[in-house]
Design an enzyme around this catalytic site. Structure first.
Site, PDB file in Angstrom:
ATOM      1  CB  THR A   3      22.241  10.719  70.918  1.00  0.00           C
ATOM      2  OG1 THR A   3      21.542  10.403  72.270  1.00  0.00           O
ATOM      3  CG2 THR A   3      21.895  11.975  70.473  1.00  0.00           C
ATOM      4  CG  ASN A  31      15.994  16.942  72.847  1.00  0.00           C
ATOM      5  OD1 ASN A  31      15.953  18.121  72.745  1.00  0.00           O
ATOM      6  ND2 ASN A  31      16.084  16.466  73.913  1.00  0.00           N
ATOM      7  NE  ARG A  36      26.263  25.101  73.396  1.00  0.00           N
ATOM      8  CZ  ARG A  36      27.035  25.866  73.117  1.00  0.00           C
ATOM      9  NH1 ARG A  36      28.190  25.446  72.931  1.00  0.00           N
ATOM     10  NH2 ARG A  36      26.982  27.163  73.229  1.00  0.00           N
ATOM     11  CG  ASN A  45      30.983  11.605  59.411  1.00  0.00           C
ATOM     12  OD1 ASN A  45      30.781  10.428  59.489  1.00  0.00           O
ATOM     13  ND2 ASN A  45      30.859  12.544  58.348  1.00  0.00           N
ATOM     14  CB  CYS A  53      29.490  15.964  58.625  1.00  0.00           C
ATOM     15  SG  CYS A  53      30.961  15.922  58.210  1.00  0.00           S
ATOM     16  CG  HIS A  54      29.705  18.385  52.539  1.00  0.00           C
ATOM     17  ND1 HIS A  54      29.734  16.999  52.649  1.00  0.00           N
ATOM     18  CD2 HIS A  54      29.096  18.914  51.687  1.00  0.00           C
ATOM     19  CE1 HIS A  54      29.005  16.614  51.510  1.00  0.00           C
ATOM     20  NE2 HIS A  54      28.808  17.734  50.850  1.00  0.00           N
ATOM     21  CD  GLU A  82      26.822  18.142  48.046  1.00  0.00           C
ATOM     22  OE1 GLU A  82      25.728  18.566  48.652  1.00  0.00           O
ATOM     23  OE2 GLU A  82      27.476  17.354  48.143  1.00  0.00           O
TER      24      GLU A  82
END
Length: 101
Positions: A3, A31, A36, A45, A53-54, A82
């Protein structure tokens, strides 16, 4: 593929200058109920410089209050670098900067 690996693959594909919500990442990972789980995965991470992930925000376009990799305001700073512009209330316009599914 685990996952978490599915989640990391989705997050790696969020383009620079764009964001996705936890729910969108969950849906794309397989899914829609994993929002969460996405948060847990990003907190662990394994490749912070490679898995962006930011670029993951909540459903209101808001960043995490305390970003797991660097402290308060780091997520916002990374997104601003960015080219993402924040609204006066601190949120991101998801229609402008959000990914399309």
């Amino acid at each position: 593929m685990t996952t978490y690996e599915k989640i990391y693959m989705v997050v790696k594909n969020i383009p620079k200058g764009k964001v996705a919500t936890y729910g969108q990442v969950a849906l794309l990972a397989g899914n829609s109920r994993w929002a969460r789980v996405v948060g847990y995965a990003l907190h662990k991470n394994p490749e912070p410089g490679i898995i962006p992930c930011h670029r993951v925000v909540n459903h209101n376009g808001q960043v995490a209050e305390t970003f797991a990799f660097g402290g308060c305001n780091v997520q916002r700073e990374l997104l601003e670098k960015e080219g993402i512009v924040f609204n006066s209330d601190g949120s991101i316009d998801l229609k402008k900067y959000g990914i399309e599914i």
